[in-house]
Design an enzyme around this catalytic site. Sequence first.
Site, PDB file in Angstrom:
ATOM      1  CG  ASP A   8      -1.953  -1.088   1.204  1.00 59.68           C
ATOM      2  OD1 ASP A   8      -2.359  -1.482   0.098  1.00 59.68           O
ATOM      3  OD2 ASP A   8      -2.360  -1.551   2.285  1.00 59.68           O
ATOM      4  CE  LYS A  30      -4.354  -5.433   1.384  1.00 63.17           C
ATOM      5  NZ  LYS A  30      -4.901  -4.260   0.621  1.00 63.17           N
ATOM      6  CG  ASP A  59      -8.162  -5.695  -1.197  1.00 64.51           C
ATOM      7  OD1 ASP A  59      -9.356  -6.029  -1.264  1.00 64.51           O
ATOM      8  OD2 ASP A  59      -7.686  -4.977  -0.283  1.00 64.51           O
ATOM      9  CE  LYS A  61     -11.741  -3.995   0.643  1.00 66.56           C
ATOM     10  NZ  LYS A  61     -10.353  -3.644   0.233  1.00 66.56           N
ATOM     11  CG  ASP A  64     -21.234  -2.154 -11.188  1.00 65.90           C
ATOM     12  OD1 ASP A  64     -22.413  -2.084 -11.617  1.00 65.90           O
ATOM     13  OD2 ASP A  64     -20.379  -1.286 -11.398  1.00 65.90           O
ATOM     14  CB  THR A 118     -10.998  -4.431   9.636  1.00 66.36           C
ATOM     15  OG1 THR A 118     -10.142  -3.993   8.586  1.00 66.36           O
ATOM     16  CG2 THR A 118     -11.160  -5.943   9.550  1.00 66.36           C
ATOM     17  N   GLY A 207       0.224  -4.899   6.897  1.00 63.05           N
ATOM     18  CA  GLY A 207       0.780  -3.845   6.056  1.00 63.05           C
ATOM     19  C   GLY A 207       1.753  -2.962   6.809  1.00 63.05           C
ATOM     20  NE  ARG A 208      -1.698   1.336   8.200  1.00 63.97           N
ATOM     21  CZ  ARG A 208      -2.876   1.931   8.113  1.00 63.97           C
ATOM     22  NH1 ARG A 208      -2.946   3.258   8.038  1.00 63.97           N
ATOM     23  NH2 ARG A 208      -3.987   1.220   8.086  1.00 63.97           N
TER      24      ARG A 208
END
Length: 228
Positions: A8, A30, A59, A61, A64, A118, A207-208
């Site tokens: 990210d 991811k 990822d 999501k 539609d 989340t 991630g972070r």
Amino acid sequence: MKLCVALDLAEKSDNLALAHTLKSEDIWLKVGLRSFIRDGKPLLEELKAINPSFKIFLDLKLHDIPNTMADAAESIVALNVDMFNVHASSGRKAMQTVMQRVNALSNPPIVLAVTALTSFDNASFEAIYRTPIAQKAVDFATDAYESGIHGVVCSAYESLDIKAHTSEHFLTLTPGIRPFNEASNDQERVADLKVAEAQKSDFIVVGRPIYHHADPLSVVRKILESIA
């Protein structure tokens, strides 16, 4: 339990540098909205070039109308990713349409359905869905399971209950993992490795705590040792 590292970062070069740093490890990567919109298919190809054994979770999501989601899913499969996701709130018909299209293709990837992000706490979730997170996550997961989806994205706290209402083999991918009790940042329902293990998460997304650390490789190796 598999580790999925979130790419990210603000620049493509930063994501690639992180992948190079982690190229010796047995992990998933991811690729989310910002990275894919900015860098597209070439990023996926460059990640695989760094280590062909990397597994890619795209990822995006999808949410539609059913045919539009199925068209997009077919295009995603053509990217040769290993996993992607849709929103369970798109409904059973949409998820069934996606799976009919995906299953008709060769080497279909894993498809997951997002239950409750989340970033929601219970109050903000109920303001939209009029149902507590714990109940609605199970409802969404049941819809996904009965639609042929392979698993769901949920918080670690919902994983075990979802499996109890579907199948022990129904996959759960749990974001918001702070492996060693790091800061939660913009996530509400965060969990550590012990919670994820107790809740039988199949994939954890970190991630972070990895990419903001001075030594990302050491953090990844520590996580992998903990979940081995």
